[in-house]
Design an enzyme around this catalytic site. Structure first.
Site, mmCIF file in Angstrom:
data_model
loop_
_atom_site.group_PDB
_atom_site.id
_atom_site.type_symbol
_atom_site.label_atom_id
_atom_site.label_comp_id
_atom_site.label_asym_id
_atom_site.label_seq_id
_atom_site.Cartn_x
_atom_site.Cartn_y
_atom_site.Cartn_z
ATOM 1 C CE1 TYR A 153 -4.118 -5.013 7.920
ATOM 2 C CE2 TYR A 153 -5.619 -5.664 6.175
ATOM 3 C CZ TYR A 153 -5.136 -4.710 7.038
ATOM 4 O OH TYR A 153 -5.691 -3.443 7.019
ATOM 5 C CG ASP B 253 -2.031 0.953 1.222
ATOM 6 O OD1 ASP B 253 -2.289 1.562 0.169
ATOM 7 O OD2 ASP B 253 -2.681 1.117 2.282
ATOM 8 C CB SER C 121 -4.494 -10.963 3.761
ATOM 9 O OG SER C 121 -5.619 -10.132 3.856
HETATM 10 P P1 ADP Z 1 -1.550 -6.795 4.064
HETATM 11 O O1 ADP Z 1 -1.854 -5.721 5.060
HETATM 12 O O2 ADP Z 1 -2.710 -7.105 3.138
HETATM 13 O O3 ADP Z 1 -0.944 -8.016 4.685
HETATM 14 P P2 ADP Z 1 1.111 -5.991 3.068
HETATM 15 O O4 ADP Z 1 1.429 -4.881 2.140
HETATM 16 O O5 ADP Z 1 1.675 -5.920 4.448
HETATM 17 O O6 ADP Z 1 -0.494 -6.106 3.077
HETATM 18 O O7 ADP Z 1 1.565 -7.353 2.434
HETATM 19 C C1 ADP Z 1 0.939 -7.966 1.338
HETATM 20 C C2 ADP Z 1 2.003 -8.596 0.469
HETATM 21 O O8 ADP Z 1 2.595 -7.593 -0.353
HETATM 22 C C3 ADP Z 1 3.156 -9.234 1.255
HETATM 23 O O9 ADP Z 1 3.389 -10.534 0.744
HETATM 24 C C4 ADP Z 1 4.332 -8.300 0.987
HETATM 25 O O10 ADP Z 1 5.561 -9.024 0.966
HETATM 26 C C5 ADP Z 1 3.990 -7.794 -0.388
HETATM 27 N N1 ADP Z 1 4.627 -6.533 -0.824
HETATM 28 C C6 ADP Z 1 5.171 -5.536 -0.093
HETATM 29 N N2 ADP Z 1 5.646 -4.559 -0.907
HETATM 30 C C7 ADP Z 1 5.398 -4.948 -2.195
HETATM 31 C C8 ADP Z 1 5.657 -4.403 -3.484
HETATM 32 N N3 ADP Z 1 6.262 -3.218 -3.646
HETATM 33 N N4 ADP Z 1 5.254 -5.108 -4.581
HETATM 34 C C9 ADP Z 1 4.636 -6.297 -4.451
HETATM 35 N N5 ADP Z 1 4.354 -6.867 -3.268
HETATM 36 C C10 ADP Z 1 4.743 -6.205 -2.140
#
Ligand code: ADP
Length: 169
Positions: free
Chosen positions: A122, A35, A118
Site C-alpha cells: 500500500y 496477510d 500500509s
Molecule cells: P499493506 O498492504 O498494508 O502495505 P503488506 O503486507 O504489503 O501490507 O506490508 C505491511 C508490512 O508488513 C510491510 O512493512 C512488510 O514488510 C511487512 N511484512 C511482510 N511480511 C511480514 C511478516 N511475516 N511479519 C511481519 N511483517 C511482515
C-alpha cells in the site's frame, strides 16, 4: 524506550502473544505480504471464517481466532492505500491503530503485536506511518491498562531503524 512498548525485527506469525494484527485488504479473504503469511500460518480455516465477516472498511478492525498460530486472536485491519497524502491517508491509518487497540481491549488481550500497516504493497511512507503508529499507541496506553504490552514487529531493516529512532526520542 517505554516499558509497555517493544520493538523486534522478524516474522509476526511466530509470536506468542494474545493477538496479532493483520494488515488485510477490504475483502478479508487473504492477499500478499503479511496477510498471506498470516493466512498460511493460521491455516485454510481462516479464510472460511473471514468469509462470514463480510469484509472490513478502511480504518476499521475485525477479530477472528488465531487457529494454528500461537496467537489466540487475529485482529484484521485495513490500512489506507497511499495516494499522495491528500486523501485522508494519515487519519485512516491512525484509525486502524485505534480500532485494533480497542478490539484488543475488548477481547482482554494483554500482549499484542502490530506489523507496519500500509507500508508494503500500500506504499504509505514508512517514517510517517511509524510516527502515526507510535503516537496512537502511546496515547491509547496512557489511558488504558489493556493491552499491557504492544510489540511493533518490523520485517524490514528500514522500518526497524525508523521505529528504533522514534521510540528512543
Ligand atoms: P499493506 O498492504 O498494508 O502495505 P503488506 O503486507 O504489503 O501490507 O506490508 C505491511 C508490512 O508488513 C510491510 O512493512 C512488510 O514488510 C511487512 N511484512 C511482510 N511480511 C511480514 C511478516 N511475516 N511479519 C511481519 N511483517 C511482515
Amino acid at each position: 524506550m517505554e516499558e509497555r512498548i517493544r520493538l523486534i525485527q522478524g516474522d509476526i506469525t511466530a509470536l506468542q502473544v494474545d493477538a496479532v494484527i493483520n494488515a488485510a485488504n477490504s475483502s478479508l479473504l487473504g492477499g500478499g505480504g503479511v496477510d498471506g503469511a498470516i493466512h498460511r500460518a493460521a491455516g485454510p480455516g481462516l479464510v472460511e471464517i473471514c468469509r462470514l465477516l463480510g469484509g472490513c472498511e478502511v480504518g476499521e478492525a475485525k477479530v477472528t481466532p488465531g487457529l494454528h498460530m500461537p496467537a489466540k486472536y487475529i485482529i484484521h485491519t485495513v490500512g489506507p492505500v497511499w495516494k499522495g497524502g491528500q486523501n485522508g491517508e494519515s487519519e485512516k491509518l491512525a484509525s486502524c491503530y485505534r480500532s485494533c487497540l480497542e478490539q484488543a481491549k475488548l477481547h482482554d488481550c494483554t500482549a499484542i503485536a502490530f506489523p507496519n500497516i500500509s507500508t508494503g504493497i500500500y506504499h504509505f511512507p514508512k517514517e510517517l506511518a511509524a510516527g502515526i503508529a507510535i503516537r496512537e499507541t502511546r496515547a491509547f496506553l496512557k489511558t488504558n491498562k489493556i493491552p499491557a504490552t504492544v510489540t511493533f514487529v518490523c520485517y524490514d531493516q528500514e522500518n526497524y531503524d525508523l521505529y528504533k529512532a522514534l521510540l528512543n526520542s
